[in-house]
Design a protein around this motif. Structure first.
Motif, PDB file in Angstrom:
ATOM      1  N   SER A 120     103.711  -3.395 -79.836  1.00 37.48           N
ATOM      2  CA  SER A 120     104.564  -3.503 -81.010  1.00 37.48           C
ATOM      3  C   SER A 120     105.711  -4.410 -80.620  1.00 37.48           C
ATOM      4  O   SER A 120     106.119  -4.432 -79.452  1.00 37.48           O
ATOM      5  N   ALA A 121     106.211  -5.152 -81.572  1.00 40.90           N
ATOM      6  CA  ALA A 121     107.258  -6.100 -81.216  1.00 40.90           C
ATOM      7  C   ALA A 121     108.182  -6.374 -82.388  1.00 40.90           C
ATOM      8  O   ALA A 121     107.797  -6.249 -83.549  1.00 40.90           O
ATOM      9  N   ALA A 122     109.409  -6.684 -82.020  1.00 40.71           N
ATOM     10  CA  ALA A 122     110.405  -7.231 -82.932  1.00 40.71           C
ATOM     11  C   ALA A 122     110.514  -6.429 -84.234  1.00 40.71           C
ATOM     12  O   ALA A 122     110.652  -5.206 -84.205  1.00 40.71           O
ATOM     13  N   GLY A 123     110.424  -7.107 -85.373  1.00 45.13           N
ATOM     14  CA  GLY A 123     110.649  -6.456 -86.665  1.00 45.13           C
ATOM     15  C   GLY A 123     109.662  -5.347 -86.968  1.00 45.13           C
ATOM     16  O   GLY A 123     110.009  -4.350 -87.607  1.00 45.13           O
ATOM     17  N   ALA A 124     108.425  -5.491 -86.487  1.00 44.69           N
ATOM     18  CA  ALA A 124     107.426  -4.443 -86.719  1.00 44.69           C
ATOM     19  C   ALA A 124     107.802  -3.166 -85.961  1.00 44.69           C
ATOM     20  O   ALA A 124     107.636  -2.059 -86.466  1.00 44.69           O
ATOM     21  N   PHE A 125     108.299  -3.326 -84.772  1.00 42.39           N
ATOM     22  CA  PHE A 125     108.704  -2.186 -83.942  1.00 42.39           C
ATOM     23  C   PHE A 125     109.897  -1.458 -84.585  1.00 42.39           C
ATOM     24  O   PHE A 125     109.924  -0.225 -84.669  1.00 42.39           O
ATOM     25  N   ILE A 126     110.853  -2.240 -85.073  1.00 39.96           N
ATOM     26  CA  ILE A 126     112.050  -1.649 -85.693  1.00 39.96           C
ATOM     27  C   ILE A 126     111.675  -0.875 -86.965  1.00 39.96           C
ATOM     28  O   ILE A 126     112.181   0.225 -87.208  1.00 39.96           O
ATOM     29  N   ALA A 127     110.777  -1.445 -87.767  1.00 41.90           N
ATOM     30  CA  ALA A 127     110.467  -0.851 -89.076  1.00 41.90           C
ATOM     31  C   ALA A 127     109.537   0.354 -88.979  1.00 41.90           C
ATOM     32  O   ALA A 127     109.408   1.110 -89.940  1.00 41.90           O
ATOM     33  N   THR A 128     108.884   0.537 -87.829  1.00 40.04           N
ATOM     34  CA  THR A 128     107.923   1.643 -87.709  1.00 40.04           C
ATOM     35  C   THR A 128     108.376   2.634 -86.630  1.00 40.04           C
ATOM     36  O   THR A 128     109.079   3.593 -86.932  1.00 40.04           O
ATOM     37  N   ALA A 129     107.998   2.360 -85.394  1.00 38.30           N
ATOM     38  CA  ALA A 129     108.251   3.288 -84.290  1.00 38.30           C
ATOM     39  C   ALA A 129     109.728   3.658 -84.166  1.00 38.30           C
ATOM     40  O   ALA A 129     110.079   4.837 -83.994  1.00 38.30           O
ATOM     41  N   LEU A 130     110.597   2.649 -84.259  1.00 40.90           N
ATOM     42  CA  LEU A 130     112.019   2.910 -84.036  1.00 40.90           C
ATOM     43  C   LEU A 130     112.690   3.551 -85.242  1.00 40.90           C
ATOM     44  O   LEU A 130     113.878   3.873 -85.186  1.00 40.90           O
ATOM     45  N   ALA A 131     111.964   3.756 -86.330  1.00 41.83           N
ATOM     46  CA  ALA A 131     112.541   4.440 -87.493  1.00 41.83           C
ATOM     47  C   ALA A 131     112.094   5.900 -87.568  1.00 41.83           C
ATOM     48  O   ALA A 131     112.337   6.572 -88.565  1.00 41.83           O
ATOM     49  N   THR A 132     111.447   6.391 -86.525  1.00 45.92           N
ATOM     50  CA  THR A 132     111.053   7.803 -86.495  1.00 45.92           C
ATOM     51  C   THR A 132     112.104   8.631 -85.750  1.00 45.92           C
ATOM     52  O   THR A 132     112.915   8.088 -84.995  1.00 45.92           O
ATOM     53  N   HIS A 133     112.057   9.939 -85.972  1.00 49.60           N
ATOM     54  CA  HIS A 133     113.026  10.820 -85.312  1.00 49.60           C
ATOM     55  C   HIS A 133     112.815  10.840 -83.800  1.00 49.60           C
ATOM     56  O   HIS A 133     113.764  10.740 -83.025  1.00 49.60           O
ATOM     57  N   THR A 134     111.556  10.970 -83.390  1.00 49.38           N
ATOM     58  CA  THR A 134     111.248  10.992 -81.960  1.00 49.38           C
ATOM     59  C   THR A 134     110.133   9.994 -81.697  1.00 49.38           C
ATOM     60  O   THR A 134     109.068  10.079 -82.318  1.00 49.38           O
ATOM     61  N   LEU A 135     110.370   9.084 -80.776  1.00 44.30           N
ATOM     62  CA  LEU A 135     109.331   8.119 -80.411  1.00 44.30           C
ATOM     63  C   LEU A 135     108.774   8.472 -79.040  1.00 44.30           C
ATOM     64  O   LEU A 135     109.532   8.559 -78.063  1.00 44.30           O
ATOM     65  N   VAL A 136     107.467   8.699 -79.000  1.00 48.13           N
ATOM     66  CA  VAL A 136     106.795   8.946 -77.727  1.00 48.13           C
ATOM     67  C   VAL A 136     105.794   7.816 -77.501  1.00 48.13           C
ATOM     68  O   VAL A 136     105.484   7.056 -78.417  1.00 48.13           O
TER      69      VAL A 136
END
Lengths: 246, 305
Positions: A120-136
């Protein structure tokens, strides 16, 4: 691990999860109790306006159902889709909207967990994984802001020099370990242990405020962010005219 | 017009520095900086790359009055590292937004950024995510977060995602909003996909007029600090809701955009589709004529952002 192996490991009681055009959607039964919504982006798909809109629609449907069940967001993407069409249509609004509905789901009582199992990278990472409460993450996941060759071009530094610098700090180079040390990834799961139990442990943690900057400080990957943010809050609160006069 | 705004009315927002923009924006003498350059909170990471630091790490934050009302402000300095988000730069904005939620004070963000600072890319990326969450938590507490876009560096990358979380956006013709910049698209996908040297293409694809016409920005202003000030005062007077209905409306708005314009190849076709006469003239129109010709035709995002 493949997506199928991951799903079998996470949901031994089964589920109904489909992958269509690189997007994941469905529900499953947790090993402990109750259902969980599963959605995501797979097969290293870039996240463009169409994908972001479809994922956001699914999250809104979940919120509307009012069931407050957890949401697992599986992530194996490329970066945002880099195209004239996506930018013409306002990709930033679509990506921000996806992040916003994930945050809304969390506020509406759905625990949101991101599972990064590929790239995952850049804008896609921010809009998905990094917008969750807990990222594993699973071992082998490879988050990036930009790959080193591109970074070498932009910074005009030879790639060997960049690699040498990357040995001294987790702050810029791509990779899972660096994202853990800077606090972005909460925990890396053990691929050899049952995934269902590890998911249950994450869901059992009480909900809390954004703790990523504090984790980054504890792990030594981002020493200043939490302290700076805290100091700004203190200065703003203490200098607020109404707090001084009453 | 007051003496303080008359003095700065001709100041170009595009050309101005972050500090000049704040001075021209707020009521005269009302700005109080937080964690200013005298604190010397610099980036700990730029030295690894033998790059110079700046004592404010390229962002000015604090509190001021605008038309008498107290607001929190952040202004990015596009001339330092392209206004990019690094660890300290980002944390200053995160802290300001967390304070805004506690104090229920509205926030103005003066964007001028190329996105994440590559020399501290992981810290910058996480800062973007933390800022977006802090914007949303502030908005849920009833705070309005208004973005002002018209700087030299534009509003690119992660900065454009933060802009997408704001309650309203003020933009000038020079303002550009885009996730991938022209050079990034060209480098990755080839010049056939996007010719970054075709400046007219850049402006009509990412520039302020197009964003305003499709509902990607709310208020269109001249490239003048006084115009941004007036628009910010007006924007602060409109209380924006932020709840499930807002995001359901945004979902509908964005789906509709895909349905209507998803197959168009160029901005001019989109402008034609929304019913604008002589759409090829749009890039050359002065602000008042542009607003007159597009009134009641543009897509708006009121209560759907």
């Amino acid at each position: 691990m493949t997506l199928d192996e991951i799903l079998i490991g996470l949901f031994p009681n089964g589920g109904d999860i489909r992958v269509t055009g690189g997007l994941v959607a469905g529900t499953a039964m947790l090993a402990g109790e109750g259902p969980i919504h599963v959605l995501g982006i797979a097969q290293e798909l870039p996240l463009g306006v169409d994908e972001a809109c479809a994922l956001a629609q699914r999250v809104i449907e979940i919120i509307r159902s009012g069931d407050r069940t957890p949401i697992l967001l599986l992530v194996d993407s490329s970066s945002q889709r880099m195209s004239r069409r996506d930018e013409l249509l306002g990709l930033n609004e679509y990506l921000a909207h996806l992040a916003k509905v994930l945050l809304l789901a969390e506020a509406a009582g759905h625990r949101t967990v991101g599972l990064l199992y590929g790239g995952s990278a850049a804008g896609a990472f921010i809009a998905t994984a990094l917008a969750t409460h807990t990222l594993v993450a699973l071992p082998g996941a490879h988050p990036a802001v930009m790959d080193l060759p591109s970074m070498a071009r932009v910074t005009k530094l030879p790639i060997d020099v960049l690699k040498a610098k990357a040995e001294t700090t987790p702050v810029f180079a791509p990779g899972l370990d660096n994202m853990v040390r800077t606090g972005g990834v909460h925990i890396v799961w053990d691929a050899g242990a049952p995934l269902a139990a590890q998911l249950a442990a994450v869901l059992a943690r009480p909900a809390r405020r954004d703790e990523r900057d504090r984790l980054g400080a504890e792990r030594g990957g981002r020493r200043k962010a939490a302290e700076i943010a805290d100091r700004v809050v203190a200065i703003a609160v203490n200098s607020h005219p109404e707090s001084q006069h009453g | 017009m007051t003496a303080s705004t008359a003095k700065t009315s001709s100041l170009s927002w595009y050309e101005a520095s972050a500090r000049q923009r704040i001075d021209a924006l707020v009521d005269a003498g009302s700005f109080q900086e937080f964690l200013g350059p005298e604190q010397r909170e610099t980036s700990p990471h730029l030295a690894i790359f033998d790059l110079p630091q700046q004592f404010d790490d390229g962002i000015v934050i604090g509190r001021g009055r605008l038309g008498g009302s107290l607001v929190l402000l952040a202004a990015q300095e596009g001339r330092f590292m392209g206004g990019a988000f690094g660890e300290v730069h980002g944390a200053k904005l995160t802290g300001l937004l967390r304070a805004a939620r506690k104090l229920k004070q509205n926030v103005l963000i003066l964007f001028d950024t190329g996105g994440v600072r590559l020399q501290e890319a992981n810290a910058g990326e996480l800062a973007i995510a933390e800022i977006m969450r802090a914007v949303i938590e502030a908005r849920r507490a009833g705070v309005d977060v208004i973005g002002l876009i018209g700087g030299r560096a534009g509003c690119y990358g992660g900065g454009s995602l933060i802009a997408g979380t704001c309650s309203s956006l003020i933009i000038s013709e020079q303002g550009r909003i885009s996730v991938s910049g022209p050079e990034v698209i060209e480098t990755n996908k080839g010049v056939e996909e996007f010719d970054s040297r075709d400046r007219a293409l850049v402006w009509r694809t990412m520039g302020g007029k197009h964003r305003y016409l499709i509902g990607g920005a709310d208020i269109f202003v001249d490239d003048a600090a006084s115009a941004f000030r007036q628009a910010a005062i007006e924007a602060l007077e409109i209380k924006r809701q932020y709840d499930r209905a807002t995001l359901e409306a945004e979902q509908k708005r964005l789906e509709r955009r895909l349905q209507r314009f998803g197959k168009t190849a160029d901005a001019v076709e989109i402008w034609q589709t929304i019913g604008i006469d002589e759409p090829t003239e749009i890039p050359g129109l002065p602000t008042d004529e542009f607003l007159r010709r597009t009134a009641n035709k543009r897509e708006d995002a009121d209560d759907a952002r």
